[in-house]
Scaffold this active site. Structure first.
Site, PDB file in Angstrom:
ATOM      1  N   LYS A  22       0.838  -1.217   0.000  1.00 34.28           N
ATOM      2  CA  LYS A  22       0.000   0.000   0.000  1.00 34.28           C
ATOM      3  C   LYS A  22       0.864   1.254   0.000  1.00 34.28           C
ATOM      4  O   LYS A  22       0.694   2.143  -0.823  1.00 34.28           O
ATOM      5  CB  LYS A  22      -0.899  -0.019   1.249  1.00 34.28           C
ATOM      6  CG  LYS A  22      -1.549   1.308   1.572  1.00 34.28           C
ATOM      7  CD  LYS A  22      -2.432   1.220   2.791  1.00 34.28           C
ATOM      8  CE  LYS A  22      -1.777   1.418   4.121  1.00 34.28           C
ATOM      9  NZ  LYS A  22      -1.433   2.791   4.505  1.00 34.28           N
ATOM     10  N   ARG A  92      -4.329  10.350   3.518  1.00 38.86           N
ATOM     11  CA  ARG A  92      -3.311  11.117   4.227  1.00 38.86           C
ATOM     12  C   ARG A  92      -2.161  11.547   3.322  1.00 38.86           C
ATOM     13  O   ARG A  92      -1.552  12.573   3.521  1.00 38.86           O
ATOM     14  CB  ARG A  92      -2.751  10.286   5.396  1.00 38.86           C
ATOM     15  CG  ARG A  92      -3.694  10.198   6.527  1.00 38.86           C
ATOM     16  CD  ARG A  92      -3.147  10.743   7.828  1.00 38.86           C
ATOM     17  NE  ARG A  92      -1.986  11.561   7.695  1.00 38.86           N
ATOM     18  CZ  ARG A  92      -1.945  12.860   7.915  1.00 38.86           C
ATOM     19  NH1 ARG A  92      -3.037  13.502   8.228  1.00 38.86           N
ATOM     20  NH2 ARG A  92      -0.829  13.530   7.819  1.00 38.86           N
ATOM     21  N   CYS A 116      -5.719  12.501  12.711  1.00 36.09           N
ATOM     22  CA  CYS A 116      -5.886  11.091  12.411  1.00 36.09           C
ATOM     23  C   CYS A 116      -5.857  10.354  13.741  1.00 36.09           C
ATOM     24  O   CYS A 116      -5.219  10.832  14.684  1.00 36.09           O
ATOM     25  CB  CYS A 116      -4.731  10.715  11.492  1.00 36.09           C
ATOM     26  SG  CYS A 116      -4.310   9.019  11.396  1.00 36.09           S
ATOM     27  N   ARG A 121      -0.094  13.999  13.085  1.00 35.99           N
ATOM     28  CA  ARG A 121       0.421  13.862  11.725  1.00 35.99           C
ATOM     29  C   ARG A 121       0.600  15.200  11.002  1.00 35.99           C
ATOM     30  O   ARG A 121       0.012  15.437   9.938  1.00 35.99           O
ATOM     31  CB  ARG A 121      -0.445  12.889  10.933  1.00 35.99           C
ATOM     32  CG  ARG A 121      -0.809  11.727  11.787  1.00 35.99           C
ATOM     33  CD  ARG A 121      -0.852  10.385  11.220  1.00 35.99           C
ATOM     34  NE  ARG A 121       0.008   9.933  10.212  1.00 35.99           N
ATOM     35  CZ  ARG A 121      -0.306   8.928   9.402  1.00 35.99           C
ATOM     36  NH1 ARG A 121      -1.479   8.364   9.512  1.00 35.99           N
ATOM     37  NH2 ARG A 121       0.541   8.515   8.510  1.00 35.99           N
ATOM     38  N   ASP A 306       3.903  -0.013  12.316  1.00 36.03           N
ATOM     39  CA  ASP A 306       2.720  -0.674  11.765  1.00 36.03           C
ATOM     40  C   ASP A 306       2.613  -2.142  12.212  1.00 36.03           C
ATOM     41  O   ASP A 306       1.601  -2.797  11.961  1.00 36.03           O
ATOM     42  CB  ASP A 306       2.730  -0.602  10.231  1.00 36.03           C
ATOM     43  CG  ASP A 306       2.699   0.840   9.731  1.00 36.03           C
ATOM     44  OD1 ASP A 306       2.283   1.721  10.498  1.00 36.03           O
ATOM     45  OD2 ASP A 306       3.106   1.081   8.587  1.00 36.03           O
ATOM     46  N   ILE A 328       6.879   6.225  17.572  1.00 40.81           N
ATOM     47  CA  ILE A 328       6.653   7.056  16.370  1.00 40.81           C
ATOM     48  C   ILE A 328       5.387   7.907  16.471  1.00 40.81           C
ATOM     49  O   ILE A 328       5.406   9.094  16.191  1.00 40.81           O
ATOM     50  CB  ILE A 328       6.580   6.174  15.091  1.00 40.81           C
ATOM     51  CG1 ILE A 328       7.760   5.214  15.006  1.00 40.81           C
ATOM     52  CG2 ILE A 328       6.454   7.034  13.835  1.00 40.81           C
ATOM     53  CD1 ILE A 328       9.088   5.801  14.634  1.00 40.81           C
ATOM     54  N   ARG A 399      -9.049  -0.576   4.359  1.00 41.64           N
ATOM     55  CA  ARG A 399      -8.137   0.438   3.814  1.00 41.64           C
ATOM     56  C   ARG A 399      -6.766  -0.154   3.514  1.00 41.64           C
ATOM     57  O   ARG A 399      -6.043   0.332   2.646  1.00 41.64           O
ATOM     58  CB  ARG A 399      -7.946   1.586   4.819  1.00 41.64           C
ATOM     59  CG  ARG A 399      -9.071   2.580   4.848  1.00 41.64           C
ATOM     60  CD  ARG A 399      -8.742   3.680   5.828  1.00 41.64           C
ATOM     61  NE  ARG A 399      -7.455   4.258   5.536  1.00 41.64           N
ATOM     62  CZ  ARG A 399      -6.639   4.813   6.438  1.00 41.64           C
ATOM     63  NH1 ARG A 399      -6.989   4.862   7.688  1.00 41.64           N
ATOM     64  NH2 ARG A 399      -5.485   5.318   6.090  1.00 41.64           N
TER      65      ARG A 399
HETATM   66  N1  EPU Z   1       6.200  14.288  11.415  1.00 44.08           N
HETATM   67  C1  EPU Z   1       6.173  15.606  11.766  1.00 44.08           C
HETATM   68  N2  EPU Z   1       6.158  16.562  10.768  1.00 44.08           N
HETATM   69  C2  EPU Z   1       6.165  16.228   9.446  1.00 44.08           C
HETATM   70  C3  EPU Z   1       6.190  14.863   9.088  1.00 44.08           C
HETATM   71  C4  EPU Z   1       6.197  13.899  10.098  1.00 44.08           C
HETATM   72  O1  EPU Z   1       6.163  15.947  12.961  1.00 44.08           O
HETATM   73  O2  EPU Z   1       6.154  17.138   8.594  1.00 44.08           O
HETATM   74  C5  EPU Z   1       6.216  13.250  12.474  1.00 44.08           C
HETATM   75  C6  EPU Z   1       4.941  12.415  12.486  1.00 44.08           C
HETATM   76  O3  EPU Z   1       3.897  13.053  13.197  1.00 44.08           O
HETATM   77  C7  EPU Z   1       5.403  11.133  13.130  1.00 44.08           C
HETATM   78  C8  EPU Z   1       6.842  11.004  12.639  1.00 44.08           C
HETATM   79  O4  EPU Z   1       7.227  12.307  12.187  1.00 44.08           O
HETATM   80  O5  EPU Z   1       5.379  11.262  14.529  1.00 44.08           O
HETATM   81  C9  EPU Z   1       7.032  10.034  11.522  1.00 44.08           C
HETATM   82  O6  EPU Z   1       6.035  10.246  10.531  1.00 44.08           O
HETATM   83  P1  EPU Z   1       6.195   9.895   9.007  1.00 44.08           P
HETATM   84  O7  EPU Z   1       6.109  11.162   8.237  1.00 44.08           O
HETATM   85  O8  EPU Z   1       7.372   9.022   8.784  1.00 44.08           O
HETATM   86  O9  EPU Z   1       4.888   9.053   8.767  1.00 44.08           O
HETATM   87  P2  EPU Z   1       4.055   9.048   7.456  1.00 44.08           P
HETATM   88  O10 EPU Z   1       4.947   9.219   6.296  1.00 44.08           O
HETATM   89  O11 EPU Z   1       2.889   9.957   7.594  1.00 44.08           O
HETATM   90  C10 EPU Z   1       4.268   6.521   6.859  1.00 44.08           C
HETATM   91  C11 EPU Z   1       3.316   5.415   6.613  1.00 44.08           C
HETATM   92  C12 EPU Z   1       2.710   4.989   7.936  1.00 44.08           C
HETATM   93  C13 EPU Z   1       3.831   4.516   8.847  1.00 44.08           C
HETATM   94  C14 EPU Z   1       4.825   5.663   9.032  1.00 44.08           C
HETATM   95  C15 EPU Z   1       6.038   5.275   9.851  1.00 44.08           C
HETATM   96  C16 EPU Z   1       2.485   5.885   4.414  1.00 44.08           C
HETATM   97  C17 EPU Z   1       1.329   6.226   3.561  1.00 44.08           C
HETATM   98  N3  EPU Z   1       2.272   5.863   5.718  1.00 44.08           N
HETATM   99  O12 EPU Z   1       3.496   7.571   7.450  1.00 44.08           O
HETATM  100  O13 EPU Z   1       1.859   3.902   7.651  1.00 44.08           O
HETATM  101  O14 EPU Z   1       3.300   4.154  10.090  1.00 44.08           O
HETATM  102  O15 EPU Z   1       5.307   6.106   7.750  1.00 44.08           O
HETATM  103  O16 EPU Z   1       6.695   4.221   9.251  1.00 44.08           O
HETATM  104  O17 EPU Z   1       3.570   5.607   3.890  1.00 44.08           O
HETATM  105  C18 EPU Z   1      -0.097   2.633   7.831  1.00 44.08           C
HETATM  106  O18 EPU Z   1       0.191   2.118   6.749  1.00 44.08           O
HETATM  107  O19 EPU Z   1      -1.004   2.185   8.582  1.00 44.08           O
HETATM  108  C19 EPU Z   1       0.632   3.797   8.277  1.00 44.08           C
HETATM  109  C20 EPU Z   1       0.172   4.628   9.200  1.00 44.08           C
END
Ligand code: EPU
Length: 420
Positions: A22, A92, A116, A121, A306, A328, A399
């Site tokens: 995904k 997202r 979320c 996020r 995850d 995280i 999802r």
């Molecule tokens: N963060 C910030 N500011 C930002 C970006 C991130 O504070 O501008 C923080 C987030 O709040 C979080 C941490 O940094 O506490 C890490 O977040 P990250 O950006 O890595 O998460 P993401 O990219 O939104 C992806 C996956 C998630 C997975 C996380 C961590 C996708 C679509 N989603 O989320 O997957 O848990 O990386 O590996 O790639 C899922 O599939 O169920 C899922 C939530």
């Protein structure tokens, strides 16, 4: 609303194949809009998040033609510079469309992303990164306007590792003149997969898969073809499911190297399994033991957040005390009450840590799925439990997992979907 009814307490057996990832697909699909020709993406999972992402791309004017697990995307007719607010709130990663639209059409308007259940996020690192590459950002009352008239390469140091942030900046930088360096970049397998796809179209990205990524902007990118990588979270979840139900199952279409930390933890818990080139066989064990302090979620190659909820369920069946530490996200332990209502013995120490005492007998209960990963963890709990478990709000599970009940039925699970 649809729900799952599970009659648990049965062992599973047979083979289950892992779908396309995904989170890899959610990054590669928007990147096709950057290209100067049509692309074909194969091995797409048939799940709600992907359908919505494709719908958003169609609304932006791209030609999207999906046939089963293959989609062809032609960005030539891209024309709209606003994201549909309703759909945007539900996907997202929709701001991954921002970079490509800014490159192609010069600007984009998008509404604030919603919160979320698993945490706030924010996208602050991503917006800062866009600014560093010359994007002007106007914060108006209900969202952002991004204008990219004078894009230029730059150095971006992420304060924390962010997967979508790394993908968003990589995608913008490939068509931005000059060199961009991303420092403290995410190393999750989805990142080198995205780089490989873009490089096959003519991009110049090096270092993807390490914490420093260099990108030389190019003027032209051809269309390309990409096979979505196997979903490492689904693979890990199925392996944990096999162990939690003390079953003998074979999980195929796995890249074992994507889950090294999980294999190490399972070994320590005395789970029996054999790894091969592209599958893992979970074997029945005698007695699982707790992992006192090392179930700590971490950026790749650490234990994926995850997989945290499935690991917690697994530890309810292990002898002793296991501390689970979610580092995280701040809202990823809210399924604990549901497990306790089934008979688990889990103490919430603080919003990031729980102590699981096992083994406990679980019994069927009426539950609701809070998010994708907690939802599948409740399915695992339902499969272990004696009696009937009812799980509501299974849209959250749909999802992330394609036709999950049908695939589990093939393993002998007594699970059915009831449309409410
Ligand atoms: N963060 C910030 N500011 C930002 C970006 C991130 O504070 O501008 C923080 C987030 O709040 C979080 C941490 O940094 O506490 C890490 O977040 P990250 O950006 O890595 O998460 P993401 O990219 O939104 C992806 C996956 C998630 C997975 C996380 C961590 C996708 C679509 N989603 O989320 O997957 O848990 O990386 O590996 O790639 C899922 O599939 O169920 C899922 C939530």
């Amino acid at each position: 609303m649809a729900k799952f009814i599970i009659n648990g307490g049965k062992k599973l057996s047979g083979e289950i194949a892992v779908s396309g990832a995904k989170n890899s697909a959610l990054a590669v699909l928007p990147a096709t809009l950057l290209l100067d020709g049509p692309s074909t993406i194969r091995n797409l999972p048939d799940i709600a998040d992907i359908k919505r992402k494709l719908e958003l791309m169609r609304e932006l004017g791209a030609q999207v033609d999906r046939q089963g697990s293959t989609v062809t995307i032609d960005p030539a007719s891209l024309s709209k510079t606003e994201l549909n607010p309703g759909l945007h709130q539900k996907v997202r990663t929709s701001f991954l469309l921002a970079g490509p639209v800014v490159v192609k059409l010069g600007q984009i308007d998008f509404p604030y992303p919603g919160g979320c259940v698993i945490g706030k996020r924010p996208i602050d690192f991503i917006l800062e990164g866009f600014r560093a590459l010359g994007v002007e950002i106007e914060d108006h009352s209900d969202g952002y306007k991004l204008v990219g008239k004078k894009l230029r390469g730059g150095k971006i140091v992420f304060p924390r590792v962010t997967v979508t942030g790394t993908e968003a900046l990589m995608t913008l930088a490939v068509r931005t003149p000059g060199t961009t360096t991303l420092i403290n970049a995410a190393m999750e397998p989805e990142i080198p997969a995205l780089a490989e796809f873009l490089n096959s179209c003519g991009a110049r990205i090096s270092g993807a898969g390490t914490s420093t990524i260099f990108i030389e902007g190019v003027d032209h990118l051809s269309g390309g073809t990409f096979d979505v990588i196997p979903d490492r979270i689904e693979a890990g979840t199925f392996a944990i499911m096999g162990a939690a139900t003390n079953s003998h199952i074979k999980v195929t279409n796995v890249v074992p190297e994507h889950l090294e930390t999980l294999w190490g933890l399972l070994k320590r818990a005395n789970v029996k399994f054999e790894l091969a080139k592209d599958f893992v066989e979970i074997l029945p064990h005698d007695k699982m033991v707790a992992i006192p302090k090392d179930i700590v979620t971490h950026e790749y190659p650490g234990l994926a957040t995850d997989l945290q909820a499935p690991m917690t369920v697994l530890m309810t069946q292990a002898q002793g005390n296991s501390l689970i530490f979610e580092t995280i996200f701040e809202g990823r332990l809210f399924y604990i009450d549901s497990l306790n209502s089934m008979g688990a013995d889990i103490l919430m120490c603080d919003p990031h840590r729980v102590l699981v005492t096992g083994p406990t007998k679980l019994s069927g209960s009426k539950l609701a799925s809070p998010d994708i990963r907690a939802g599948i963890a409740l399915v695992i709990a339902g499969l272990i439990a004696h009696g009937q478990t009812e799980i509501d709000n299974i849209y959250q599970i749909d999802r992330g997992y394609e036709r999950i009940e049908q695939r589990l039925q093939k393993l002998g699970a007594d699970i059915k979907r009831v449309e409410g």
